[in-house]
Design a protein around this motif. Structure first.
Motif, PDB file in Angstrom:
ATOM      1  N   PRO A  39      32.739  33.993  50.220  1.00 58.90           N
ATOM      2  CA  PRO A  39      34.185  34.212  50.323  1.00 58.90           C
ATOM      3  C   PRO A  39      34.644  35.352  49.432  1.00 58.90           C
ATOM      4  O   PRO A  39      34.059  35.616  48.394  1.00 58.90           O
ATOM      5  CB  PRO A  39      34.770  32.875  49.856  1.00 58.90           C
ATOM      6  N   THR A  40      35.696  36.017  49.865  1.00 63.64           N
ATOM      7  CA  THR A  40      36.351  37.062  49.075  1.00 63.64           C
ATOM      8  C   THR A  40      37.783  36.599  48.845  1.00 63.64           C
ATOM      9  O   THR A  40      38.471  36.230  49.794  1.00 63.64           O
ATOM     10  CB  THR A  40      36.330  38.408  49.833  1.00 63.64           C
ATOM     11  N   VAL A  41      38.220  36.624  47.595  1.00 69.25           N
ATOM     12  CA  VAL A  41      39.563  36.174  47.244  1.00 69.25           C
ATOM     13  C   VAL A  41      40.384  37.379  46.803  1.00 69.25           C
ATOM     14  O   VAL A  41      40.005  38.090  45.869  1.00 69.25           O
ATOM     15  CB  VAL A  41      39.524  35.114  46.116  1.00 69.25           C
ATOM     16  N   VAL A  42      41.501  37.614  47.503  1.00 67.61           N
ATOM     17  CA  VAL A  42      42.389  38.738  47.200  1.00 67.61           C
ATOM     18  C   VAL A  42      43.827  38.291  47.431  1.00 67.61           C
ATOM     19  O   VAL A  42      44.148  37.743  48.493  1.00 67.61           O
ATOM     20  CB  VAL A  42      42.090  39.968  48.093  1.00 67.61           C
ATOM     21  N   SER A  43      44.688  38.511  46.465  1.00 69.15           N
ATOM     22  CA  SER A  43      46.129  38.270  46.589  1.00 69.15           C
ATOM     23  C   SER A  43      46.472  36.886  47.142  1.00 69.15           C
ATOM     24  O   SER A  43      47.302  36.753  48.036  1.00 69.15           O
ATOM     25  CB  SER A  43      46.777  39.349  47.467  1.00 69.15           C
ATOM     26  N   GLY A  44      45.815  35.868  46.633  1.00 72.92           N
ATOM     27  CA  GLY A  44      46.137  34.510  47.045  1.00 72.92           C
ATOM     28  C   GLY A  44      45.568  34.088  48.381  1.00 72.92           C
ATOM     29  O   GLY A  44      45.927  33.037  48.908  1.00 72.92           O
TER      30      GLY A  44
END
Length: 171
Positions: A23-28
């Motif tokens: 997974p990639t987590v960006v800006s919520g």
């Protein structure tokens, strides 16, 4: 503190049997793909789905997120590859396809490594599943040589391609 942790939310990937995509987590948001070919944008706080996009094959790559300038209303793109050697850019807000590019014609080529975005170029590592099928007596090993492809991040057009093994394969 670990024994005091509590499950905040869970997400079931419909019809998936295996998960390889990191997974990639960006800006919520959490961006993640599955073996069914779906890539999801999830709310990191609740697990609710913002959108899903169906690629042509399973997705094993970690998505890469980057700003775009020339794709209409899209401000950010999600870049990922599939197991048929297609690289994609979709609108990070809506999941709409911005472009798709097949980066290798070999029938066993696939993209399993995360693309790297740098200075307007997307660098895509290309591998294959040839090692598995090469055990078959009828397979004319070894016809794949690996590559890295540089694409224009805005359009998906190929800028260059270089092979891991420079010589053209021969039976």
């Amino acid at each position: 503190q670990v024994p005091r942790l509590k499950l905040k939310w869970a997400f079931g990937f419909p019809y998936a049997t295996e998960m390889y995509s990191q997974p990639t987590v960006v800006s919520g948001r959490i961006f993640v793909g599955g073996d069914t070919g779906y890539v999801y944008s999830l709310d990191a706080a609740t697990g609710c789905v913002y959108w899903s996009y169906q690629a042509q094959a399973g997705v094993r790559t970690a998505p890469t997120i980057g700003a775009v300038k020339t794709q209409g209303a899209a401000k950010y793109a999600v870049y990922f590859g599939d197991q048929r050697a297609n690289e994609y850019a979709v609108n990070a807000a809506t999941g709409e396809l911005l472009w798709k590019q097949r980066v290798e014609d070999h029938p066993l080529a696939r993209i399993v490594g995360a693309p790297k975005l740098y200075n307007g170029r997307l660098y895509v590592p290309v591998s294959s599943g040839e090692e598995g099928i090469s055990a078959s007596a009828g397979y004319p090993c070894c016809t794949f040589r690996g590559s890295v492809v540089a694409l224009d991040a805005e359009t998906g057009k190929q800028i260059w391609k270089t092979y891991s093994i420079p010589e053209t394969p021969k039976p």
